[in-house]
Design an enzyme around this catalytic site. Structure first.
Site, PDB file in Angstrom:
ATOM      1  N   ASP A 102      -1.929   0.205   2.913  1.00 40.24           N
ATOM      2  CA  ASP A 102      -2.115   1.247   3.920  1.00 40.24           C
ATOM      3  C   ASP A 102      -3.475   1.888   3.662  1.00 40.24           C
ATOM      4  O   ASP A 102      -4.061   1.739   2.585  1.00 40.24           O
ATOM      5  CB  ASP A 102      -0.962   2.262   3.855  1.00 40.24           C
ATOM      6  CG  ASP A 102      -0.815   3.048   5.163  1.00 40.24           C
ATOM      7  OD1 ASP A 102      -1.696   2.918   6.047  1.00 40.24           O
ATOM      8  OD2 ASP A 102       0.168   3.791   5.294  1.00 40.24           O
ATOM      9  N   ASP A 155      -5.791   4.827  11.219  1.00 40.71           N
ATOM     10  CA  ASP A 155      -5.210   5.434  12.417  1.00 40.71           C
ATOM     11  C   ASP A 155      -4.938   6.917  12.194  1.00 40.71           C
ATOM     12  O   ASP A 155      -4.930   7.385  11.057  1.00 40.71           O
ATOM     13  CB  ASP A 155      -3.897   4.718  12.779  1.00 40.71           C
ATOM     14  CG  ASP A 155      -2.892   4.781  11.636  1.00 40.71           C
ATOM     15  OD1 ASP A 155      -3.234   4.300  10.535  1.00 40.71           O
ATOM     16  OD2 ASP A 155      -1.785   5.327  11.831  1.00 40.71           O
ATOM     17  N   ALA A 214       3.885   7.196  12.535  1.00 43.71           N
ATOM     18  CA  ALA A 214       4.242   8.615  12.711  1.00 43.71           C
ATOM     19  C   ALA A 214       5.690   8.830  13.151  1.00 43.71           C
ATOM     20  O   ALA A 214       5.984   9.705  13.958  1.00 43.71           O
ATOM     21  CB  ALA A 214       3.278   9.290  13.685  1.00 43.71           C
ATOM     22  N   CYS A 234      28.490   1.706  -4.691  1.00 42.50           N
ATOM     23  CA  CYS A 234      28.485   0.320  -4.222  1.00 42.50           C
ATOM     24  C   CYS A 234      28.901  -0.609  -5.351  1.00 42.50           C
ATOM     25  O   CYS A 234      29.487  -0.171  -6.339  1.00 42.50           O
ATOM     26  CB  CYS A 234      27.136  -0.056  -3.602  1.00 42.50           C
ATOM     27  SG  CYS A 234      25.874  -0.685  -4.695  1.00 42.50           S
ATOM     28  N   CYS A 259      26.689  -2.979  -6.714  1.00 36.85           N
ATOM     29  CA  CYS A 259      25.522  -3.612  -7.321  1.00 36.85           C
ATOM     30  C   CYS A 259      25.645  -3.515  -8.844  1.00 36.85           C
ATOM     31  O   CYS A 259      26.557  -2.865  -9.355  1.00 36.85           O
ATOM     32  CB  CYS A 259      24.225  -2.973  -6.827  1.00 36.85           C
ATOM     33  SG  CYS A 259      23.779  -1.419  -7.629  1.00 36.85           S
ATOM     34  N   CYS A 273      25.873  -0.008 -10.199  1.00 34.02           N
ATOM     35  CA  CYS A 273      27.138   0.674  -9.898  1.00 34.02           C
ATOM     36  C   CYS A 273      28.319   0.078 -10.667  1.00 34.02           C
ATOM     37  O   CYS A 273      29.319   0.764 -10.896  1.00 34.02           O
ATOM     38  CB  CYS A 273      27.397   0.654  -8.394  1.00 34.02           C
ATOM     39  SG  CYS A 273      26.190   1.661  -7.498  1.00 34.02           S
TER      40      CYS A 273
END
Ligand code: GUN
Ligand code: ZN
Length: 662
Positions: free
Chosen positions: A84, A119, A190, A273, A275, A278
């Site tokens: 970016d 931008d 944005a 969850c 995973c 977890c």
């Protein structure tokens, strides 16, 4: 550079090619901090990452290293890297000490795969004057970046960001202008404040106004979208890339991302969850852990759920259940449900991108399903079809309706319109259905009319929806007979009781059925020409379903068992071509590709010079030259807009090309 593999609504599973490898989309790009990164995002499923070129540029040490060893070595990631430009810093601090050209030059110098111009992220709800002022600069810089890249033969791909605050017409205008530039990717910028403030409904308007004016052949990136809760919705609108600092920012604040929303560690009774984080730790383990270690584990969980959700989204697209997933996900928050309902107002647009044939059945999950592309398409088809003089509306029975309908009780019949004996040879028979309203019995096996499930206990919205449709629809007929079983369910107005009910039985007729399906699939009147002459209809010994249709010994078409649509044989393609005027059901290829098409080679998008606007992906299509000579036939992989937009990749999978000259 970008190729579409599977489609559902505006969602696509695609492949994006970069110098550092090809990645599968929709994809999530974790934000990598060039200095503080502690987590190996690749291990958790990242194929592509994003980092900030401006932060590197501003830091003398990082800058020097990036210029010497390249961005990939700097952040220790060997896959594609997007950077970016510092626009975000610009929006927060009001100023950055780098200009557009410098940031483009720097990104190329550090060998980024995908760079971004500078931008101006105009926030939501800005005044129109300020938005227009910002937009002019954004567009000017995007143009300057593309020209600069081309003039200097730069290798990196370029992002041109769509801005325009919350003004749909300015978003569309920006998208139109950027489309002229032939940028490599089109991010939508944005939108972070919209997501942070749960303004998902406005997000739908912003994204739809943007994507509907962007080329379909270029990937779109929803900038700053990193919450897995909105991936399905955003993908259904046509977004292909997401980026997330959320996984680490939320973790630093002890928050867990899930598709059901965000959980704070202090409130967790259970891990959210399955995973590895977890499964291996309890909330108490984490609460008693040192901050740094805990943050890393929560960030890992956040990445795990995000990548898991993208796998679910891609699977849903491939099987055709993306809208079921969107409707499910959007139920986790009223503002998301609002967004899902708003998306329903774009069904005209979504229908154009939605394949007519899917692998999975249509599941009605609630009133939002009434606005799906499939429903709109069927109701439009019903209105368009050639209608008989009389209509009989029968109650819902077991599926397939045409097989079981006569076994159900019709009760008495109510009439609407003129009152006389039913003209049985001139009657359309239809069954009441949620959400497809009316299903003509001759086409009841076609997708999704047979492959659809809805709860037997109906909701008020769907009853009202069907009542409204039927009240309007019966006006097309001279006389309508409605079974009292149907009237019990609906309130369509006042009727006279019709004395006769015994002779109101549906009689199956295979010839009428195949013609009706051909009309539904290819257009009104096609059935008559396609199935002209002495027909032999061959059925499956096992299922009794129609399989092959011959005319005087020549195969015309096969009926696909899974969705009851026709797959053309050579004779069928010739007949379809004769039955309809140019350009219906046609894809026109240029002179160069004519010999390849005739040989049965697949058709590439770049050789297509025109095609029927009604083509959807998976449709059967005719391949012709500019003189409308039939060269071949096959299955479209894309819709009209995509075929015309793409310059690379296949457009039509040719079934046969056997139409040689002479
Ligand atoms: N990151 C989040 N939003 C934006 C945006 O609008 N522009 C750029 N360049 N980066 C972003
Ligand atoms: Zn987890």
């Amino acid at each position: 550079m970008f190729e579409i593999k599977h489609k559902d609504n505006r969602g696509r599973v695609g492949l994006l090619k970069t110098k550092h490898g090809t990645i599968k989309t929709p994809a999530l790009m974790p934000v990598i901090h060039p200095k503080k990164q502690k987590i190996d995002v690749k291990k958790h499923g990242a194929e592509i990452v994003i980092t900030n070129a401006y932060l590197i540029y501003k830091d003398e040490e990082l800058k020097e290293k990036a210029l010497n060893v390249g961005i990939h070595n700097l952040i220790n990631f060997d896959g594609p890297v997007m950077t970016d430009s510092g626009s975000f810093q610009l929006s927060v601090y009001g100023d950055v000490d780098i200009n557009n050209k410098e940031v483009i030059e720097f990104q190329e110098a550090i060998k980024t795969d995908i760079g971004t111009s500078l931008d101006i992220p105009t926030p939501p709800y800005e005044t129109i004057e300020k938005t227009e002022e910002d937009l002019a600069i954004t567009l000017e810089r995007a143009k300057e970046a593309v020209e600069y890249k081309e003039a200097n033969n730069m290798e990196m791909l370029l992002n041109s960001v769509v801005q325009g605050s919350t003004y749909p017409n300015l978003r569309s205008f920006c998208a139109d202008e950027l489309s002229k530039l032939n940028a490599d990717l089109y991010p939508i910028g944005a939108v972070v404040p919209l997501m942070e403030n749960y303004k998902y409904c406005d997000l739908v308007d912003v994204v739809m106004a943007s994507v509907s004016h962007l080329p379909d052949s270029v990937p779109r990136h929803l900038m700053g979208a990193g919450h897995p809760m909105i991936f399905a919705l955003a993908v259904a609108m046509g977004c292909d890339l997401f980026d997330s600092a959320a996984y680490i920012l939320y973790a630093e604040d002890d928050r867990f991302l899930t598709t059901r929303g965000t959980y704070k560690l202090e409130n967790l009774q259970e891990m959210p969850c399955s995973c590895e984080v977890c499964c291996n730790y309890t909330p108490d383990d984490l609460r008693t852990m040192k901050k740094e270690e805990r943050t890393k584990l929560i960030a890992e969980h956040n990445l795990n759920v995000s990548f898991a959700e993208l796998r679910i989204v891609r699977q849903a697209i491939a099987e055709g259940s993306l809208m079921e997933l969107v409707e499910e996900r959007c139920r986790v928050h009223p503002m998301l449900l609002n967004a899902c309902r708003q998306l329903g107002n774009y069904s005209n647009d979504l229908e154009v991108y939605d394949p007519r044939i899917k692998k999975s059945a249509f599941f009605y999950t609630g009133p939002e399903s009434l606005k799906r592309a499939e429903v709109k398409r069927h109701l439009d088809n019903l209105k368009d079809m050639d209608k008989k003089r009389d209509l009989v509306i029968l109650p819902n029975s077991k599926k397939p309706y045409s097989k079981y309908v006569n076994k159900s009780k019709f009760g008495e019949f109510y009439t609407y319109g003129s009152e006389r004996e039913l003209d049985l040879d001139n009657t359309d028979f239809m069954v009441l259905d949620v959400p497809f309203c009316l299903i003509p019995l001759d086409i009841d096996e076609v997708y999704p009319l047979a492959q659809n499930e809805s709860p037997k206990i109906r909701d008020i919205d769907s009853i009202e929806f069907i009542e409204n449709f039927i009240s309007e629809f019966i006006e097309y007929y001279d006389q309508t007979l409605i079974s009292s079983k149907v009237i019990n369910d609906l309130d369509i107005g006042l009727y006279n009781i019709h004395p006769q009910s015994n002779e109101v039985k549906f009689k199956k007729d295979d010839k009428r059925k195949i013609k009706a399906i051909a009309d539904y699939q290819f257009g009104n009147g096609v059935g008559e020409t396609l199935f002209e002459g002495d027909l032999t209809i061959e059925k499956s010994k096992k299922t009794g379903k129609i399989r092959h249709i011959y005319s005087n010994g020549t195969l015309i078409a096969n009926m696909r068992a899974s969705d009851s649509f026709f797959v053309l044989a050579k004779e069928g393609a010739i007949r379809l071509h004769n039955s309809q005027p140019f350009p219906e059901n046609r894809v026109v290829v240029n002179k160069d590709s004519e010999p390849f098409a005739r040989e049965g080679k697949s058709v590439f998008s770049k050789f297509v010079i025109d095609c029927d606007i009604n083509i959807r992906s998976k449709d059967e299509v005719l391949i012709v030259n500019e003189e409308d000579e039939l060269l071949a036939f096959g299955k479209s992989l894309l819709n009209h807009n995509e075929i015309m937009n793409f310059n690379t990749g296949q457009a039509i999978k040719t079934r046969k090309g056997i139409f040689n000259n002479g």
